[in-house]
Design a protein around this motif. Structure first.
Motif, PDB file in Angstrom:
ATOM      1  N   LEU A  61       3.173   5.557  -6.053  1.00 22.93           N
ATOM      2  CA  LEU A  61       2.737   5.682  -7.447  1.00 22.93           C
ATOM      3  C   LEU A  61       1.747   6.834  -7.605  1.00 22.93           C
ATOM      4  CD1 LEU A  61       2.735   4.783 -10.365  1.00 22.93           C
ATOM      5  CD2 LEU A  61       1.036   3.038  -9.763  1.00 22.93           C
ATOM      6  N   ASP A  62       0.824   6.992  -6.678  1.00 21.73           N
ATOM      7  CA  ASP A  62      -0.121   8.120  -6.731  1.00 21.73           C
ATOM      8  C   ASP A  62       0.623   9.452  -6.692  1.00 21.73           C
ATOM      9  OD1 ASP A  62      -2.293   6.386  -6.833  1.00 21.73           O
ATOM     10  OD2 ASP A  62      -2.710   6.528  -4.677  1.00 21.73           O
ATOM     11  N   ILE A  63       1.642   9.543  -5.839  1.00 18.06           N
ATOM     12  CA  ILE A  63       2.435  10.768  -5.754  1.00 18.06           C
ATOM     13  C   ILE A  63       3.157  11.021  -7.072  1.00 18.06           C
ATOM     14  CG2 ILE A  63       4.473  11.807  -4.652  1.00 18.06           C
ATOM     15  CD1 ILE A  63       3.530  10.346  -2.039  1.00 18.06           C
ATOM     16  N   LEU A  64       3.712   9.964  -7.661  1.00 19.77           N
ATOM     17  CA  LEU A  64       4.410  10.110  -8.939  1.00 19.77           C
ATOM     18  C   LEU A  64       3.464  10.591 -10.033  1.00 19.77           C
ATOM     19  CD1 LEU A  64       6.649   6.907  -8.923  1.00 19.77           C
ATOM     20  CD2 LEU A  64       7.303   9.248  -8.306  1.00 19.77           C
ATOM     21  N   LYS A  65       2.253  10.029 -10.080  1.00 17.12           N
ATOM     22  CA  LYS A  65       1.267  10.461 -11.085  1.00 17.12           C
ATOM     23  C   LYS A  65       0.888  11.920 -10.891  1.00 17.12           C
ATOM     24  CE  LYS A  65      -0.946   5.952 -11.709  1.00 17.12           C
ATOM     25  NZ  LYS A  65      -2.175   5.178 -11.405  1.00 17.12           N
TER      26      LYS A  65
ATOM     27  N   PHE B 129       7.578  -2.259  -4.845  1.00 16.90           N
ATOM     28  CA  PHE B 129       7.787  -1.192  -5.827  1.00 16.90           C
ATOM     29  C   PHE B 129       7.828  -1.764  -7.236  1.00 16.90           C
ATOM     30  CE2 PHE B 129      10.486   1.633  -8.342  1.00 16.90           C
ATOM     31  CZ  PHE B 129       9.933   2.874  -8.077  1.00 16.90           C
ATOM     32  N   ASP B 130       8.623  -2.808  -7.418  1.00 14.19           N
ATOM     33  CA  ASP B 130       8.749  -3.408  -8.744  1.00 14.19           C
ATOM     34  C   ASP B 130       7.412  -3.950  -9.245  1.00 14.19           C
ATOM     35  OD1 ASP B 130      11.450  -2.786  -8.711  1.00 14.19           O
ATOM     36  OD2 ASP B 130      12.063  -4.772  -8.025  1.00 14.19           O
ATOM     37  N   VAL B 131       6.622  -4.520  -8.356  1.00 11.41           N
ATOM     38  CA  VAL B 131       5.320  -5.086  -8.729  1.00 11.41           C
ATOM     39  C   VAL B 131       4.321  -3.975  -9.046  1.00 11.41           C
ATOM     40  CG1 VAL B 131       3.339  -6.387  -7.853  1.00 11.41           C
ATOM     41  CG2 VAL B 131       5.662  -7.227  -7.441  1.00 11.41           C
ATOM     42  N   VAL B 132       4.210  -2.994  -8.172  1.00 11.33           N
ATOM     43  CA  VAL B 132       3.204  -1.933  -8.324  1.00 11.33           C
ATOM     44  C   VAL B 132       3.499  -1.025  -9.523  1.00 11.33           C
ATOM     45  CG1 VAL B 132       2.239   0.128  -7.212  1.00 11.33           C
ATOM     46  CG2 VAL B 132       2.508  -1.981  -5.900  1.00 11.33           C
ATOM     47  N   MET B 133       4.755  -0.804  -9.837  1.00 12.74           N
ATOM     48  CA  MET B 133       5.106   0.117 -10.917  1.00 12.74           C
ATOM     49  C   MET B 133       4.934  -0.483 -12.310  1.00 12.74           C
ATOM     50  SD  MET B 133       5.681   2.767  -9.198  1.00 12.74           S
ATOM     51  CE  MET B 133       5.542   2.750  -7.427  1.00 12.74           C
ATOM     52  N   LYS B 134       4.722  -1.790 -12.418  1.00  8.98           N
ATOM     53  CA  LYS B 134       4.517  -2.421 -13.740  1.00  8.98           C
ATOM     54  C   LYS B 134       3.349  -1.755 -14.460  1.00  8.98           C
ATOM     55  CE  LYS B 134       6.422  -7.026 -13.340  1.00  8.98           C
ATOM     56  NZ  LYS B 134       7.645  -6.695 -13.989  1.00  8.98           N
ATOM     57  N   GLY B 135       3.591  -1.408 -15.731  1.00 10.33           N
ATOM     58  CA  GLY B 135       2.547  -0.794 -16.545  1.00 10.33           C
ATOM     59  C   GLY B 135       2.299   0.679 -16.259  1.00 10.33           C
ATOM     60  N   SER B 136       3.111   1.284 -15.425  1.00  7.32           N
ATOM     61  CA  SER B 136       2.918   2.694 -15.075  1.00  7.32           C
ATOM     62  C   SER B 136       4.057   3.542 -15.635  1.00  7.32           C
ATOM     63  CB  SER B 136       2.876   2.860 -13.552  1.00  7.32           C
ATOM     64  OG  SER B 136       4.179   2.785 -13.003  1.00  7.32           O
TER      65      SER B 136
ATOM     66  N   SER C 103       0.835  -1.208   0.000  1.00  6.52           N
ATOM     67  CA  SER C 103       0.000   0.000   0.000  1.00  6.52           C
ATOM     68  C   SER C 103       0.867   1.254   0.000  1.00  6.52           C
ATOM     69  CB  SER C 103      -0.982   0.002   1.169  1.00  6.52           C
ATOM     70  OG  SER C 103      -0.305   0.033   2.398  1.00  6.52           O
ATOM     71  N   LEU C 104       2.041   1.187   0.627  1.00  6.83           N
ATOM     72  CA  LEU C 104       2.962   2.325   0.559  1.00  6.83           C
ATOM     73  C   LEU C 104       3.425   2.553  -0.875  1.00  6.83           C
ATOM     74  CD1 LEU C 104       5.146   1.691   3.737  1.00  6.83           C
ATOM     75  CD2 LEU C 104       3.421   3.479   3.416  1.00  6.83           C
ATOM     76  N   CYS C 105       3.690   1.464  -1.596  1.00 12.09           N
ATOM     77  CA  CYS C 105       4.098   1.579  -3.004  1.00 12.09           C
ATOM     78  C   CYS C 105       2.983   2.158  -3.861  1.00 12.09           C
ATOM     79  CB  CYS C 105       4.542   0.219  -3.539  1.00 12.09           C
ATOM     80  SG  CYS C 105       6.098  -0.325  -2.822  1.00 12.09           S
ATOM     81  N   GLU C 106       1.742   1.784  -3.573  1.00  7.38           N
ATOM     82  CA  GLU C 106       0.611   2.362  -4.299  1.00  7.38           C
ATOM     83  C   GLU C 106       0.517   3.859  -4.024  1.00  7.38           C
ATOM     84  OE1 GLU C 106      -2.614  -0.159  -3.080  1.00  7.38           O
ATOM     85  OE2 GLU C 106      -1.943  -1.788  -4.400  1.00  7.38           O
ATOM     86  N   SER C 107       0.793   4.256  -2.793  1.00  7.56           N
ATOM     87  CA  SER C 107       0.796   5.685  -2.462  1.00  7.56           C
ATOM     88  C   SER C 107       1.932   6.405  -3.172  1.00  7.56           C
ATOM     89  CB  SER C 107       0.920   5.880  -0.949  1.00  7.56           C
ATOM     90  OG  SER C 107      -0.211   5.374  -0.290  1.00  7.56           O
TER      91      SER C 107
END
Length: 113
Positions: free
Chosen positions: A11-15, A48-55, A5-9
């Motif tokens: 990614l949201d910050i990066l977007k 991080f590696d899992v959540v960032m796939k496709g982004s 969930s931290l990695c998802e957060s």
């Protein structure tokens, strides 16, 4: 594992930052993980590696720094290094410590294109 969930957060910050600063790709993310943050760096790396796939950050390098934690002793008023939340003051032995750094997880720098 709350690191996912931290990695998802992250990614949201990066977007959000990409929309603000008009970049389309993240090549590197440098973060600080405080030793008192209850975050496992290895688990965060995996997530991080899992959540960032496709982004916009797919394939980005995650660099993790572990700055030391410090606390202010409320007895001798010195700032001392701590390794755990309930350490004692290295100067006077007091248990009256107030953590001033080391509990955070923050994005320090991005390398983008």
């Amino acid at each position: 594992m709350h690191e996912m969930s931290l990695c998802e957060s992250i990614l949201d910050i990066l977007k959000d930052q990409a929309a603000t600063d008009h970049f389309s790709r993240v090549k590197r993310v440098r973060i600080d993980i405080g030793p008192l943050s209850c975050v496992e760096p290895e688990a965060l790396q995996f997530g991080f590696d899992v959540v960032m796939k496709g982004s916009l950050a797919e394939g980005a390098v995650l660099e993790i720094a572990r700055p030391p934690a410090e606390a202010l002793c409320l007895s001798c008023f010195k700032t001392v290094p701590v390794k755990e939340l309930f350490d004692t003051c290295a100067e006077c032995g007091s248990e009256a410590l107030q953590v001033v750094s080391g509990e955070d997880l923050k994005i320090r720098e991005l390398e983008v294109v």
